[in-house]
Motif scaffolding. Structure first.
Motif, PDB file in Angstrom:
ATOM      1  N   UNK A   1     -20.906  81.476  52.554  1.00 42.65           N
ATOM      2  CA  UNK A   1     -21.472  82.625  52.023  1.00 42.65           C
ATOM      3  C   UNK A   1     -20.559  82.838  50.582  1.00 42.65           C
ATOM      4  N   UNK A   2     -21.428  83.520  49.657  1.00 40.87           N
ATOM      5  CA  UNK A   2     -20.758  83.740  48.356  1.00 40.87           C
ATOM      6  C   UNK A   2     -20.713  85.293  48.083  1.00 40.87           C
ATOM      7  N   UNK A   3     -19.968  85.616  46.924  1.00 37.62           N
ATOM      8  CA  UNK A   3     -20.129  87.005  46.684  1.00 37.62           C
ATOM      9  C   UNK A   3     -21.015  87.408  46.014  1.00 37.62           C
ATOM     10  N   UNK A   4     -21.946  88.745  46.502  1.00 35.53           N
ATOM     11  CA  UNK A   4     -22.731  89.285  45.738  1.00 35.53           C
ATOM     12  C   UNK A   4     -22.389  90.522  45.015  1.00 35.53           C
ATOM     13  N   UNK A   5     -22.353  90.338  43.687  1.00 36.64           N
ATOM     14  CA  UNK A   5     -21.941  91.709  42.788  1.00 36.64           C
ATOM     15  C   UNK A   5     -22.711  92.962  43.345  1.00 36.64           C
ATOM     16  N   UNK A   6     -23.961  92.642  43.750  1.00 33.56           N
ATOM     17  CA  UNK A   6     -24.830  93.935  43.929  1.00 33.56           C
ATOM     18  C   UNK A   6     -24.276  94.785  45.147  1.00 33.56           C
ATOM     19  N   UNK A   7     -23.825  93.969  46.361  1.00 35.00           N
ATOM     20  CA  UNK A   7     -23.631  94.430  47.669  1.00 35.00           C
ATOM     21  C   UNK A   7     -22.252  94.871  47.480  1.00 35.00           C
ATOM     22  N   UNK A   8     -21.299  94.200  46.588  1.00 38.99           N
ATOM     23  CA  UNK A   8     -19.813  93.989  46.453  1.00 38.99           C
ATOM     24  C   UNK A   8     -19.288  93.460  47.837  1.00 38.99           C
ATOM     25  N   UNK A   9     -20.056  92.578  48.267  1.00 37.98           N
ATOM     26  CA  UNK A   9     -19.480  91.858  49.677  1.00 37.98           C
ATOM     27  C   UNK A   9     -20.150  90.546  49.758  1.00 37.98           C
ATOM     28  N   UNK A  10     -19.475  89.627  50.566  1.00 38.29           N
ATOM     29  CA  UNK A  10     -20.137  88.189  50.735  1.00 38.29           C
ATOM     30  C   UNK A  10     -21.590  88.365  51.241  1.00 38.29           C
ATOM     31  N   UNK A  11     -22.143  87.382  50.929  1.00 34.19           N
ATOM     32  CA  UNK A  11     -23.360  87.415  51.896  1.00 34.19           C
ATOM     33  C   UNK A  11     -23.765  85.742  52.046  1.00 34.19           C
ATOM     34  N   UNK A  12     -24.518  85.772  53.447  1.00 35.06           N
ATOM     35  CA  UNK A  12     -24.608  84.350  53.773  1.00 35.06           C
ATOM     36  C   UNK A  12     -26.085  83.879  53.455  1.00 35.06           C
ATOM     37  N   UNK A  13     -26.401  82.408  53.619  1.00 40.94           N
ATOM     38  CA  UNK A  13     -27.527  81.909  53.257  1.00 40.94           C
ATOM     39  C   UNK A  13     -28.655  82.769  53.726  1.00 40.94           C
ATOM     40  N   UNK A  14     -28.690  83.232  55.000  1.00 43.05           N
ATOM     41  CA  UNK A  14     -29.741  83.785  55.343  1.00 43.05           C
ATOM     42  C   UNK A  14     -30.200  85.346  54.456  1.00 43.05           C
ATOM     43  N   UNK A  15     -29.180  85.750  54.119  1.00 43.59           N
ATOM     44  CA  UNK A  15     -29.236  86.998  53.452  1.00 43.59           C
ATOM     45  C   UNK A  15     -29.542  86.734  52.111  1.00 43.59           C
ATOM     46  N   UNK A  16     -29.238  85.541  51.711  1.00 46.69           N
ATOM     47  CA  UNK A  16     -29.403  85.097  50.314  1.00 46.69           C
ATOM     48  C   UNK A  16     -31.180  84.990  50.217  1.00 46.69           C
ATOM     49  N   UNK A  17     -31.341  84.293  51.158  1.00 54.01           N
ATOM     50  CA  UNK A  17     -32.807  83.918  51.117  1.00 54.01           C
ATOM     51  C   UNK A  17     -33.759  85.321  51.288  1.00 54.01           C
ATOM     52  N   UNK A  18     -33.230  86.181  52.302  1.00 51.86           N
ATOM     53  CA  UNK A  18     -34.016  87.403  52.501  1.00 51.86           C
ATOM     54  C   UNK A  18     -33.877  88.098  50.989  1.00 51.86           C
ATOM     55  N   UNK A  19     -32.560  88.167  50.285  1.00 46.58           N
ATOM     56  CA  UNK A  19     -32.553  88.738  48.871  1.00 46.58           C
ATOM     57  C   UNK A  19     -33.521  88.322  48.022  1.00 46.58           C
ATOM     58  N   UNK A  20     -33.728  86.979  48.020  1.00 47.12           N
ATOM     59  CA  UNK A  20     -34.592  86.559  47.066  1.00 47.12           C
ATOM     60  C   UNK A  20     -36.130  86.940  47.528  1.00 47.12           C
ATOM     61  N   UNK A  21     -36.362  86.935  48.820  1.00 42.79           N
ATOM     62  CA  UNK A  21     -37.691  87.469  49.094  1.00 42.79           C
ATOM     63  C   UNK A  21     -38.010  88.789  48.761  1.00 42.79           C
ATOM     64  N   UNK A  22     -37.151  89.694  48.850  1.00 43.63           N
ATOM     65  CA  UNK A  22     -37.227  90.932  48.518  1.00 43.63           C
ATOM     66  C   UNK A  22     -37.200  91.374  46.874  1.00 43.63           C
ATOM     67  N   UNK A  23     -36.380  90.604  46.247  1.00 40.79           N
ATOM     68  CA  UNK A  23     -36.233  90.799  44.695  1.00 40.79           C
ATOM     69  C   UNK A  23     -37.250  90.180  44.010  1.00 40.79           C
ATOM     70  N   UNK A  24     -37.490  88.930  44.211  1.00 43.14           N
ATOM     71  CA  UNK A  24     -38.384  88.096  43.348  1.00 43.14           C
ATOM     72  C   UNK A  24     -39.911  87.958  44.077  1.00 43.14           C
TER      73      UNK A  24
END
Lengths: 269, 106
Positions: free
Chosen positions: A103-126
């Motif tokens: 997991x890496x830090x997500x400035x938007x969420x002010x918290x770490x996100x894991x790979x699954x969340x990163x993939x879903x974030x990409x899906x919703x944002x992009x």
């Protein structure tokens, strides 16, 4: 005014308390950590057949998910009608080493996100597509495909100061007794690894091969599924998929496995 | 997403014995499990597998509920002629999947 004062007092109190617990935990846990050179992947304790299964892509059932992930990577989806490949191009190049630092830090969420969340974030944002459910075939396939690109690389948690409190939070969860069984993760996986729990060997709980093909599951599964599995085993209420507690635990475990080799997708009993 | 995965050597010497590896994604639901509300989960397994080499059947297997998900079958045959290997899986709920692999015998 009064209210603001009392609020301020609470915040100060909390800060002092959390600083104290941080010291206490760091002090208590340091001695219990597995020495870096004593760490071993669960792979080392696999039987001959399971090792062969992980080593050969044509035998490893996880390959079925990896191949589906490769297809999904190129598939246009969502209102934006974009594929992962439209932004990230060739995953074998662009995704190399990514799973090793999550997991890496997500400035938007002010918290770490894991790979699954990163993939879903990409899906919703992009892609403007609905998020994929945890443990769904597609999310596992994409995670396995992205994770596969880091195979053989060293786990390298980002040296990001913003992650430090979350790693500590993860450590706190790891060392906290939970459930009716009233045991912590650390009691098995730090203090008694290599011994037996009933007939099974207690592993060190190194998260180097996720998502894994677990023979018991007859399927691929994420690290969060495995964590929830252990919590249920301790007769504790497992944290929901995507809960910050689970992500903090993932983060702590990856930090704990720093320098070890990524095996994704691994095979485990 | 049923997807078979076949692994055979692309080139092989005549008369040599070679290994054929097959893997297919399938849940292999035994039919012995129940949901939390007590309803039986119907059986859904691959029931038969066959492989033919240039039209001649060289290997066949019947599969049963005790076989784990994503069945992996591996077997050997002797390289006789260049040609194709045809694979076929049949199962419950009308499941049917085929795959082919080419082989060059020198």
């Amino acid at each position: 005014m009064n209210r603001r004062m009392s609020l301020l007092r609470t915040v100060v109190c909390r800060a002092v308390v959390s600083a104290m617990t941080a010291f206490a935990i760091a002090g208590a846990a340091l001695g219990a950590d597995i020495p870096l050179d004593k760490r071993r992947s669960g792979y080392a304790d696999l039987g001959r057949d399971s090792k062969a299964m992980q080593d050969d892509d044509t035998i490893n059932p996880a390959t079925l998910w990896v191949l589906d992930g490769e297809a999904l990577w190129k598939e246009k989806t969502g209102a934006a009608n974009r594929a992962c490949a439209d932004c990230h191009q060739d995953a074998t190049i662009s995704m190399k080493g990514v799973a090793a630092r999550y997991p890496a830090f997500s400035p938007a969420r002010k918290a770490p996100i894991d790979l699954e969340q990163r993939i879903n974030l990409c899906r919703s944002e992009h892609q403007q597509a609905p998020p994929l459910a945890y443990e769904s075939h597609d999310l596992l396939a994409l995670t396995a495909y992205v994770g596969r690109q880091s195979r053989g690389m060293a786990v390298t948690p980002p040296s990001d100061g913003r992650l430090t409190p979350f790693i500590e939070a993860g450590r706190k969860l790891f060392t906290r007794r939970i459930g009716q069984i009233d045991m912590s993760c650390a009691q098995c996986h730090d203090d008694n690894w290599g011994k037996k729990l009933a007939g099974s060997l207690i592993p060190q709980a190194q998260p180097t091969g996720y998502p894994i093909y677990r023979l018991e599951w007859q399927s691929l599964g994420s690290l969060q599924r495995r964590l929830r599995n252990c919590m249920t085993g301790l007769r504790a209420e497992a944290y929901e998929y995507g809960a910050p507690e689970n992500v903090n635990l993932e983060l702590f475990l990856m930090w704990r496995a720093r320098g070890m080799q990524v095996e994704t997708p691994a095979v485990r009993p | 997403m049923a997807r078979p995965l076949i692994n055979v050597p692309a080139k092989i010497k005549r008369g040599q014995v070679f290994e054929i590896k097959t893997l297919i994604s399938h849940i292999m639901e035994t039919g012995f499990r129940y949901t939390t509300t007590g309803a039986q989960i119907p059986r859904d397994i691959v029931t038969a597998f066959s492989c033919s080499y240039n039209g001649e059947e060289i290997f066949r297997a019947d599969l049963y509920p005790a076989i784990s998900a994503n069945p992996f079958l591996t077997f050997f045959t002797t390289a006789t002629e260049s040609g194709t290997l045809d694979f076929k899986w049949i199962g419950d709920k009308g499941f049917s999947e085929t795959a082919t692999a080419k082989i060059v015998v020198e």
